[in-house]
Design a protein around this motif. Structure first.
Motif, PDB file in Angstrom:
ATOM      1  N   LEU A 158       0.828  -1.195   0.000  1.00  0.00           N
ATOM      2  CA  LEU A 158       0.000   0.000   0.000  1.00  0.00           C
ATOM      3  C   LEU A 158       0.865   1.248   0.000  1.00  0.00           C
ATOM      4  CD1 LEU A 158      -2.807  -0.902   2.564  1.00  0.00           C
ATOM      5  CD2 LEU A 158      -2.758  -1.277   0.098  1.00  0.00           C
ATOM      6  N   SER A 159       0.296   2.341  -0.443  1.00  0.00           N
ATOM      7  CA  SER A 159       0.984   3.620  -0.387  1.00  0.00           C
ATOM      8  C   SER A 159       1.104   4.067   1.065  1.00  0.00           C
ATOM      9  CB  SER A 159       0.209   4.676  -1.181  1.00  0.00           C
ATOM     10  OG  SER A 159      -1.057   4.920  -0.558  1.00  0.00           O
ATOM     11  N   TYR A 160       1.935   5.067   1.295  1.00  0.00           N
ATOM     12  CA  TYR A 160       2.126   5.635   2.631  1.00  0.00           C
ATOM     13  C   TYR A 160       0.789   6.075   3.231  1.00  0.00           C
ATOM     14  CZ  TYR A 160       3.382   9.314   6.029  1.00  0.00           C
ATOM     15  OH  TYR A 160       3.475  10.117   7.135  1.00  0.00           O
ATOM     16  N   THR A 161      -0.016   6.765   2.433  1.00  0.00           N
ATOM     17  CA  THR A 161      -1.302   7.254   2.920  1.00  0.00           C
ATOM     18  C   THR A 161      -2.251   6.108   3.241  1.00  0.00           C
ATOM     19  OG1 THR A 161      -1.177   9.393   1.824  1.00  0.00           O
ATOM     20  CG2 THR A 161      -3.371   8.548   2.260  1.00  0.00           C
ATOM     21  N   ALA A 162      -2.332   5.110   2.362  1.00  0.00           N
ATOM     22  CA  ALA A 162      -3.227   3.981   2.590  1.00  0.00           C
ATOM     23  C   ALA A 162      -2.839   3.221   3.854  1.00  0.00           C
ATOM     24  CB  ALA A 162      -3.218   3.058   1.379  1.00  0.00           C
ATOM     25  N   ALA A 163      -1.535   3.029   4.056  1.00  0.00           N
ATOM     26  CA  ALA A 163      -1.072   2.335   5.254  1.00  0.00           C
ATOM     27  C   ALA A 163      -1.383   3.145   6.507  1.00  0.00           C
ATOM     28  CB  ALA A 163       0.426   2.067   5.150  1.00  0.00           C
ATOM     29  N   GLN A 164      -1.258   4.465   6.401  1.00  0.00           N
ATOM     30  CA  GLN A 164      -1.573   5.322   7.549  1.00  0.00           C
ATOM     31  C   GLN A 164      -3.049   5.225   7.896  1.00  0.00           C
ATOM     32  OE1 GLN A 164      -1.776  10.012   8.091  1.00  0.00           O
ATOM     33  NE2 GLN A 164       0.347   9.364   7.826  1.00  0.00           N
ATOM     34  N   LYS A 165      -3.906   5.224   6.879  1.00  0.00           N
ATOM     35  CA  LYS A 165      -5.345   5.153   7.134  1.00  0.00           C
ATOM     36  C   LYS A 165      -5.740   3.794   7.715  1.00  0.00           C
ATOM     37  CE  LYS A 165      -8.213   7.078   4.120  1.00  0.00           C
ATOM     38  NZ  LYS A 165      -8.793   8.279   4.748  1.00  0.00           N
ATOM     39  N   LEU A 166      -4.974   2.749   7.411  1.00  0.00           N
ATOM     40  CA  LEU A 166      -5.252   1.436   7.988  1.00  0.00           C
ATOM     41  C   LEU A 166      -4.597   1.253   9.355  1.00  0.00           C
ATOM     42  CD1 LEU A 166      -5.203  -1.287   5.184  1.00  0.00           C
ATOM     43  CD2 LEU A 166      -7.144  -0.281   6.382  1.00  0.00           C
ATOM     44  N   GLY A 167      -3.760   2.219   9.757  1.00  0.00           N
ATOM     45  CA  GLY A 167      -3.214   2.192  11.103  1.00  0.00           C
ATOM     46  C   GLY A 167      -1.966   1.359  11.310  1.00  0.00           C
ATOM     47  N   TYR A 168      -1.169   1.117  10.245  1.00  0.00           N
ATOM     48  CA  TYR A 168       0.049   0.331  10.458  1.00  0.00           C
ATOM     49  C   TYR A 168       1.297   0.978   9.849  1.00  0.00           C
ATOM     50  CZ  TYR A 168       0.045  -1.587   5.654  1.00  0.00           C
ATOM     51  OH  TYR A 168       0.098  -1.744   4.287  1.00  0.00           O
ATOM     52  N   VAL A 169       1.221   2.269   9.558  1.00  0.00           N
ATOM     53  CA  VAL A 169       2.358   2.920   8.911  1.00  0.00           C
ATOM     54  C   VAL A 169       3.599   2.899   9.796  1.00  0.00           C
ATOM     55  CG1 VAL A 169       1.943   5.280   9.729  1.00  0.00           C
ATOM     56  CG2 VAL A 169       2.955   4.910   7.466  1.00  0.00           C
ATOM     57  N   ASN A 170       3.429   2.795  11.112  1.00  0.00           N
ATOM     58  CA  ASN A 170       4.571   2.747  12.025  1.00  0.00           C
ATOM     59  C   ASN A 170       5.047   1.329  12.308  1.00  0.00           C
ATOM     60  OD1 ASN A 170       4.657   5.573  12.397  1.00  0.00           O
ATOM     61  ND2 ASN A 170       3.023   5.465  13.904  1.00  0.00           N
ATOM     62  N   LYS A 171       4.340   0.341  11.769  1.00  0.00           N
ATOM     63  CA  LYS A 171       4.701  -1.053  12.021  1.00  0.00           C
ATOM     64  C   LYS A 171       5.391  -1.715  10.827  1.00  0.00           C
ATOM     65  CE  LYS A 171       0.759  -1.724  15.145  1.00  0.00           C
ATOM     66  NZ  LYS A 171      -0.484  -2.513  15.398  1.00  0.00           N
ATOM     67  N   GLY A 172       5.139  -1.227   9.634  1.00  0.00           N
ATOM     68  CA  GLY A 172       5.763  -1.818   8.450  1.00  0.00           C
ATOM     69  C   GLY A 172       4.868  -2.817   7.757  1.00  0.00           C
ATOM     70  N   VAL A 173       4.266  -3.757   8.498  1.00  0.00           N
ATOM     71  CA  VAL A 173       3.384  -4.768   7.911  1.00  0.00           C
ATOM     72  C   VAL A 173       2.152  -4.946   8.788  1.00  0.00           C
ATOM     73  CG1 VAL A 173       5.212  -6.036   6.715  1.00  0.00           C
ATOM     74  CG2 VAL A 173       4.601  -6.652   9.060  1.00  0.00           C
ATOM     75  N   ALA A 174       1.096  -5.489   8.204  1.00  0.00           N
ATOM     76  CA  ALA A 174      -0.137  -5.747   8.939  1.00  0.00           C
ATOM     77  C   ALA A 174      -0.852  -6.938   8.315  1.00  0.00           C
ATOM     78  CB  ALA A 174      -1.054  -4.518   8.920  1.00  0.00           C
ATOM     79  N   ARG A 175      -1.664  -7.612   9.106  1.00  0.00           N
ATOM     80  CA  ARG A 175      -2.498  -8.704   8.602  1.00  0.00           C
ATOM     81  C   ARG A 175      -3.734  -8.099   7.959  1.00  0.00           C
ATOM     82  NH1 ARG A 175      -4.995 -12.303  11.308  1.00  0.00           N
ATOM     83  NH2 ARG A 175      -5.526 -10.883  13.021  1.00  0.00           N
ATOM     84  N   VAL A 176      -3.955  -8.420   6.706  1.00  0.00           N
ATOM     85  CA  VAL A 176      -5.062  -7.810   5.989  1.00  0.00           C
ATOM     86  C   VAL A 176      -5.839  -8.840   5.184  1.00  0.00           C
ATOM     87  CG1 VAL A 176      -3.844  -5.610   5.761  1.00  0.00           C
ATOM     88  CG2 VAL A 176      -3.692  -7.312   3.924  1.00  0.00           C
ATOM     89  N   GLU A 177      -7.019  -8.397   4.763  1.00  0.00           N
ATOM     90  CA  GLU A 177      -7.812  -9.134   3.789  1.00  0.00           C
ATOM     91  C   GLU A 177      -7.988  -8.237   2.576  1.00  0.00           C
ATOM     92  OE1 GLU A 177     -11.490 -11.785   4.497  1.00  0.00           O
ATOM     93  OE2 GLU A 177     -12.325  -9.821   3.896  1.00  0.00           O
ATOM     94  N   VAL A 178      -7.694  -8.764   1.409  1.00  0.00           N
ATOM     95  CA  VAL A 178      -7.815  -8.008   0.158  1.00  0.00           C
ATOM     96  C   VAL A 178      -8.951  -8.614  -0.652  1.00  0.00           C
ATOM     97  CG1 VAL A 178      -6.677  -7.290  -1.975  1.00  0.00           C
ATOM     98  CG2 VAL A 178      -5.362  -7.477   0.149  1.00  0.00           C
ATOM     99  N   GLU A 179      -9.922  -7.787  -1.008  1.00  0.00           N
ATOM    100  CA  GLU A 179     -11.063  -8.234  -1.803  1.00  0.00           C
ATOM    101  C   GLU A 179     -11.189  -7.354  -3.033  1.00  0.00           C
ATOM    102  OE1 GLU A 179     -15.891  -9.070  -1.372  1.00  0.00           O
ATOM    103  OE2 GLU A 179     -14.756  -8.151   0.284  1.00  0.00           O
ATOM    104  N   ALA A 180     -11.035  -7.950  -4.203  1.00  0.00           N
ATOM    105  CA  ALA A 180     -11.112  -7.190  -5.446  1.00  0.00           C
ATOM    106  C   ALA A 180     -12.549  -6.767  -5.722  1.00  0.00           C
ATOM    107  CB  ALA A 180     -10.575  -8.024  -6.606  1.00  0.00           C
TER     108      ALA A 180
END
Length: 288
Positions: A158-180
């Motif tokens: 994800l972009s910097y902004t997208a990661a920030q909005k998901l709340g993990y920009v300070n962690k580097g990685v996060a567990r996510v679900e991706v749905e097209a």
């Protein structure tokens, strides 16, 4: 004593053969992105992007750019999906920032870490997906316009902004679900949308600010007269400050032509479009 020396000779010879005959690790190509190895990061001064709007999902035409299939990265073969309906996957999400900010994405657009965009290995470019942080329940919509991440266990960058909005920009990685998002359920793209925040992925809120040291670099020239000529043409074509600054690289003197500093995203987008419209180059985002 003689036998002991003989054993030493054979041991040294064996070590030499192992050292010379071991596997040779080749450096990754420039387009084989690895978030860990490139030591990517966000802007030097953190920017609050929580208010950045999400892109409007639309049905965009799928062209050849970035959709070559199959393709290989780091010895692994990937097949771009011809259909995205029903695609849902869980895994780790990483993010990429300043290392690639201003560079071309896989489908030829310019990566903007402040936009709501993402990279995926097999979804067609461009496409849209809903990404949910499984640790905090936050969800966002992103526009996928790049390839990656090519790291085992990671399913989306994800972009910097997208990661920030998901709340993990300070962690580097996060567990996510991706749905097209199924493009057949989306409205067709229009010229208005293409000219706005969908095509460029740029939030149109003029209040969103960039780091104070953000510039658009049009080029670096060995001839100061050429640099001044480009500066004059730019100054006559745009309403932003344009300067020439000398820099030494590998013992040689170059003269950089830069626009800025630029403090707002809308101004950044307008300046880039003005440069390209006047055929004055393809400027890159840099930080001073």
């Amino acid at each position: 004593m003689f036998q002991r020396n003989i054993r030493r000779v054979f041991l040294l010879a064996a070590l030499f053969l192992v050292a010379c005959g071991g596997p040779q690790i080749k450096p990754a190509k420039q387009d084989e992105r690895d978030f860990d190895s490139v030591k990517d990061s966000g802007p030097a001064a953190p920017v609050n992007m929580l208010a950045a709007p999400e892109p409007t999902p639309v049905r965009e035409p799928i062209g050849p750019a970035g959709n070559k299939t199959p393709y290989r990265v780091n010895g692994v073969t990937y097949h771009v999906r011809t259909a995205v309906k029903g695609y849902k996957e869980r895994g780790k999400a990483s993010w990429y920032g300043t290392k690639f900010h201003g560079r071309r994405t896989a489908n030829g657009e310019v990566y903007n870490m402040y936009a709501m965009s993402a990279a995926h290995k097999t979804l067609p470019l461009p496409s849209y997906a809903k990404v949910t942080n499984l640790d905090n329940g936050r969800s966002i919509i992103v526009r996928i316009n790049d390839r990656g991440p090519f790291v085992q266990g990671r399913i989306i960058d994800l972009s910097y902004t997208a990661a920030q909005k998901l709340g993990y920009v300070n962690k580097g990685v996060a567990r996510v679900e991706v749905e097209a998002l199924d493009p057949n359920t989306l409205p067709p793209v229009t010229e208005t949308l293409l000219a706005g925040d969908v095509r460029g992925g740029l939030p149109q809120d003029a209040s969103i600010r960039l780091p104070e040291n953000t510039f658009l670099q049009v080029g670096a020239y060995s001839d100061p007269a050429q640099a001044e000529k480009v500066r004059a043409r730019l100054a006559a074509a745009i309403d932003y400050p344009v300067s020439v600054s000398p820099v030494e690289r590998s013992g040689k003197q170059f003269y950089r032509v830069r626009i800025g500093p630029i403090s707002q995203q809308r101004a950044l987008a307008n300046a880039r479009e003005a440069v390209q419209k006047n055929q004055l180059g393809d400027p890159q985002v840099v930080y001073e």
